[in-house]
Motif scaffolding. Structure first.
Motif, mmCIF file in Angstrom:
data_model
loop_
_atom_site.group_PDB
_atom_site.id
_atom_site.type_symbol
_atom_site.label_atom_id
_atom_site.label_comp_id
_atom_site.label_asym_id
_atom_site.label_seq_id
_atom_site.Cartn_x
_atom_site.Cartn_y
_atom_site.Cartn_z
ATOM 1 N N ASN A 37 -39.488 21.435 -15.838
ATOM 2 C CA ASN A 37 -38.001 21.864 -16.009
ATOM 3 C C ASN A 37 -37.776 21.241 -17.573
ATOM 4 N N GLY A 38 -38.722 20.687 -18.163
ATOM 5 C CA GLY A 38 -38.393 20.439 -19.786
ATOM 6 C C GLY A 38 -39.233 18.983 -20.011
ATOM 7 N N ILE A 39 -39.004 18.664 -21.305
ATOM 8 C CA ILE A 39 -39.477 17.397 -21.699
ATOM 9 C C ILE A 39 -38.463 16.324 -21.842
ATOM 10 N N HIS A 40 -38.547 15.258 -21.167
ATOM 11 C CA HIS A 40 -37.382 14.129 -20.911
ATOM 12 C C HIS A 40 -37.612 12.898 -21.841
ATOM 13 N N ALA A 41 -36.504 12.537 -22.708
ATOM 14 C CA ALA A 41 -36.647 11.328 -23.289
ATOM 15 C C ALA A 41 -35.968 10.343 -22.335
ATOM 16 N N THR A 42 -36.814 9.318 -21.988
ATOM 17 C CA THR A 42 -36.289 8.641 -20.674
ATOM 18 C C THR A 42 -36.789 7.161 -21.073
ATOM 19 N N ARG A 95 -38.091 -6.921 -9.737
ATOM 20 C CA ARG A 95 -37.324 -8.026 -10.160
ATOM 21 C C ARG A 95 -37.764 -8.843 -11.490
ATOM 22 N N ASP A 96 -38.959 -8.742 -11.487
ATOM 23 C CA ASP A 96 -39.887 -9.345 -12.416
ATOM 24 C C ASP A 96 -39.999 -8.489 -13.864
ATOM 25 N N ALA A 97 -39.583 -7.123 -13.468
ATOM 26 C CA ALA A 97 -39.550 -6.170 -14.787
ATOM 27 C C ALA A 97 -39.067 -6.823 -16.058
ATOM 28 N N GLU A 98 -39.677 -6.225 -17.089
ATOM 29 C CA GLU A 98 -39.276 -6.541 -18.537
ATOM 30 C C GLU A 98 -38.283 -5.536 -18.966
ATOM 31 N N LEU A 99 -38.000 -5.312 -20.334
ATOM 32 C CA LEU A 99 -36.952 -4.636 -20.710
ATOM 33 C C LEU A 99 -37.562 -3.277 -20.703
ATOM 34 N N GLY A 100 -36.887 -1.983 -20.366
ATOM 35 C CA GLY A 100 -37.320 -0.816 -20.076
ATOM 36 C C GLY A 100 -37.994 -0.356 -21.493
ATOM 37 N N ARG A 101 -38.913 0.385 -21.340
ATOM 38 C CA ARG A 101 -39.862 0.876 -22.355
ATOM 39 C C ARG A 101 -39.585 2.512 -22.606
ATOM 40 N N THR A 102 -39.174 2.817 -24.020
ATOM 41 C CA THR A 102 -38.797 4.428 -24.187
ATOM 42 C C THR A 102 -40.092 4.827 -23.902
ATOM 43 N N PHE A 103 -39.941 6.061 -23.078
ATOM 44 C CA PHE A 103 -41.042 7.068 -22.542
ATOM 45 C C PHE A 103 -40.780 8.438 -22.556
ATOM 46 N N PHE A 120 -31.933 11.155 -17.137
ATOM 47 C CA PHE A 120 -31.699 10.318 -16.207
ATOM 48 C C PHE A 120 -31.288 8.867 -16.788
ATOM 49 N N CYS A 121 -32.061 8.455 -17.710
ATOM 50 C CA CYS A 121 -31.820 7.276 -18.302
ATOM 51 C C CYS A 121 -30.328 7.182 -19.368
ATOM 52 N N ARG A 122 -29.808 8.387 -19.640
ATOM 53 C CA ARG A 122 -28.698 8.349 -20.552
ATOM 54 C C ARG A 122 -27.250 8.535 -19.600
ATOM 55 N N VAL A 123 -27.556 8.557 -18.266
ATOM 56 C CA VAL A 123 -26.598 8.547 -17.370
ATOM 57 C C VAL A 123 -25.671 7.401 -17.450
ATOM 58 N N ARG A 124 -26.217 6.280 -17.589
ATOM 59 C CA ARG A 124 -25.713 5.093 -17.639
ATOM 60 C C ARG A 124 -26.608 3.971 -18.781
ATOM 61 N N LYS A 125 -25.672 3.065 -19.379
ATOM 62 C CA LYS A 125 -26.504 2.332 -20.291
ATOM 63 C C LYS A 125 -27.426 1.206 -19.364
ATOM 64 N N ASN A 126 -28.836 0.998 -20.025
ATOM 65 C CA ASN A 126 -29.697 0.169 -19.558
ATOM 66 C C ASN A 126 -30.420 0.911 -18.129
ATOM 67 N N ALA A 127 -30.089 2.160 -17.676
ATOM 68 C CA ALA A 127 -30.685 2.856 -16.764
ATOM 69 C C ALA A 127 -31.925 3.174 -16.983
ATOM 70 N N VAL A 128 -32.945 2.566 -16.015
ATOM 71 C CA VAL A 128 -34.354 2.776 -16.352
ATOM 72 C C VAL A 128 -35.047 3.644 -14.966
ATOM 73 N N ILE A 129 -36.299 4.044 -15.312
ATOM 74 C CA ILE A 129 -37.015 4.652 -14.029
ATOM 75 C C ILE A 129 -37.936 3.502 -13.533
ATOM 76 N N GLY A 130 -37.890 2.775 -12.426
ATOM 77 C CA GLY A 130 -38.426 1.692 -11.901
ATOM 78 C C GLY A 130 -39.729 2.100 -11.293
ATOM 79 N N LEU A 131 -41.038 1.431 -11.432
ATOM 80 C CA LEU A 131 -42.113 1.677 -11.027
ATOM 81 C C LEU A 131 -42.599 0.551 -9.980
#
Length: 232
Positions: free
Chosen positions: A113-118, A99-107, A80-91
């Motif tokens: 369906n597998g192990i995801h680097a996101t 809107r107050d979120a910090e930079l995305g954290r590697t997770f 998911f997060c490699r589809v576009r630069k700076n794409a993140v999963i928002g919680l």
């Protein structure tokens, strides 16, 4: 079986046709970009541009994106997060980024369906007690992700994959070693070394309760997480 054998050529041709889409590189419905990305997990998925694909999958971040590789002429499987630069999963906001979120954290996110680097962006909206968002592990649990640790979690497991493994152990006594390798192969069957983590799972029985031990092996650390589960 004879009926299936008679239609073998049709089966083969139809399955191969799934690797081609006449809409490829045509204008997306948004009118802004060309269609380049499909989905390996959606039923009868439509090719979309990068932004439309992300918008559609905000609450389905473990679906694999199939991105058209213009150089080598094939659809490349991607997170998911490699589809576009700076794409993140928002919680905390139904898939949208706070809107107050910090930079995305590697997770690292594990699903059936597998192990995801996101990457995740935690909600930082002020709470009633003056904190910047609920505790991170609690935000993950509310989303349906079991955290690998309480403090600054970097790994999580979709609740569905934990239940799937519990049932597998209960009904089939499947090997934890084999289960982990299936997850790795689901992510990348040809280059498993590119999968972000290696997991091992063991089950113990303490005080009448079954427990699941997940071990995360990374290049710089080895951590163990103990998860209590209902009696079997």
């Amino acid at each position: 079986m004879d009926e299936l054998k008679a239609q073998e050529a049709v089966f083969l041709q139809t399955l191969l046709s799934r690797h081609h889409d006449p809409l490829l590189l045509t204008r997306c419905a948004c009118g802004k970009h060309n269609r380049k990305i499909g989905c390996s997990d959606c039923l009868d998925s439509e090719l979309l541009c990068r932004q439309c694909w992300l918008d559609k999958h905000r609450t389905m971040p473990t679906h694999w994106a199939l991105i058209w590789n213009a150089t080598d002429k094939f659809f490349e499987k991607s997170d998911f997060c490699r589809v576009r630069k700076n794409a993140v999963i928002g919680l905390g906001h139904h898939g949208q980024r706070c809107r107050d979120a910090e930079l995305g954290r590697t997770f690292t996110l594990v699903d059936s369906n597998g192990i995801h680097a996101t990457a995740l962006a935690f909600c930082r909206c002020p709470t009633a007690d003056g904190q910047r968002g609920a505790p991170e592990f609690q935000q993950l649990l509310r989303t349906g992700i079991f955290p690998g640790s309480i403090k600054e979690p970097e790994t999580g497991y979709m609740l569905g994959v934990l239940e799937y493994y519990r049932q597998l152990r209960s009904q089939g006594k499947g090997s934890a070693y084999n289960f982990v390798h299936v997850l790795r192969r689901m992510a990348d069957p040809f280059f498993m070394g590119s999968v972000p983590v290696c997991l091992s799972i063991t089950w113990t029985n303490t005080g009448g309760k079954s427990q699941c031990m997940w071990k995360r092996h990374a290049s710089s650390a080895c951590r163990s997480h103990l998860v209590a589960s209902p009696d079997q």
